[in-house]
Motif scaffolding. Sequence first.
Motif: not given
Length: 414
Positions: A230-233, A403-408
């Motif tokens: 899930d991380n967007p980057l 944020r690191a896991t793409g959940q923020l």
Amino acid sequence: MTRWVCIAALLIASPVSAETLREAVVAAYAGNPQLAAARARQEALAETPEQARALGRLTAAGDGTAGYDRFGYGKGGIASVSAALPIWTGGRVPAAVHAAGRDVAAGAEGLRDTEAAILESVVAAYADLLYNQQAVEVARVGIERLDAQVAEARSRFGLGQATQTDVAQLEAQRASVVANLADAEGTLATVEAAYRAIVGQSAGVLTAEVPPPVRLPTTRDQARERAATDNPLLLQQRRAAEASAARIAQERAERAPSLGLVGSYGYGGRFGSGDLRGYDAGAVGGVALRVPLLTGGLVAARVRQAEANNRADRFGVDAAAREVERGADAGWALLTAAQGRLAANVEGLRAADLALRGVRAEYGFGLRSTIDILVADQSFRAAQLAVARSRGDVLIAQAALLRATGQLTADAYG
């Protein structure tokens, strides 16, 4: 649950109408100008697939010319309409559409990361403001407590049970806390301005009771798994690699022939001797075939360039995957440390509160000196601030891990 009850009991209680972190996140998500600009850029990028599709659709245009001839022919003009319909593009249009679609997908992931970065800044601003609000309140309550202690010392001095030195020591401590309050109020004003700039509204009094985010990972392995998916980057880099792969096919298609239908209709006339004389109308229709024979090495060079760009993007995916795993591990470590620090500081605050009350009681029986009172009071205020700072650190660490896991996201806090 006991831990949070203890914190609420020992720190200054927040008003019922206090602003929550969720309200701050929602306000920033709706009105932050940087986020609005990023959304507008993504909307512009979303138009590129339609532009690529237009290369394979019917096009038409009208042309007209008019002029004057001084050699006796008079005024004249020509008007024409032409149209073209691609039938076969050698794969150029599908490849361009696919590449543009992958660009849009990469941009969407980039927008997600921009949103997460801004929301992380909101959480940091909230935590900083919350700490400074509590620092001001701790100083104010400390001054009130020292005022009572100074009054008691003066009474004891009048009864011969204390010395002028005892009174002076307490007054000096009070003056120090007053100075601390002035510094805290100045810092609070600065932090409020920073909060208002990112959230878009004045804060008011913040609530210290922030439930843990529902999407927060419970283990380090779970954090790694979510980051990998899930991380967007990382997802942005993958979409970019897919787009560069499509551009290889797009460049190779330049070697293929193209076929289309073309047609035009035109009419001309001149105006002389007072009347309009027209020429015969003309119409042309047919099939246009274009076969690249020699490009001077241009197409081959562009294909090699596209292949090299794609290799770089694939290496970028590998690098992003490593960075994402590192970010998940670092976020988990920071959160674990912050939670442990908060638990230790809560225990320290409980002990400092007990010690202060005990020293006061023993001071009343003459078993403790004024120095003991001053040390215990200072330790209690330091413990209060340590808990307040640790609470903010937990909020910041939670946001970093999300944020690191793409959940923020805007609904991360309920």
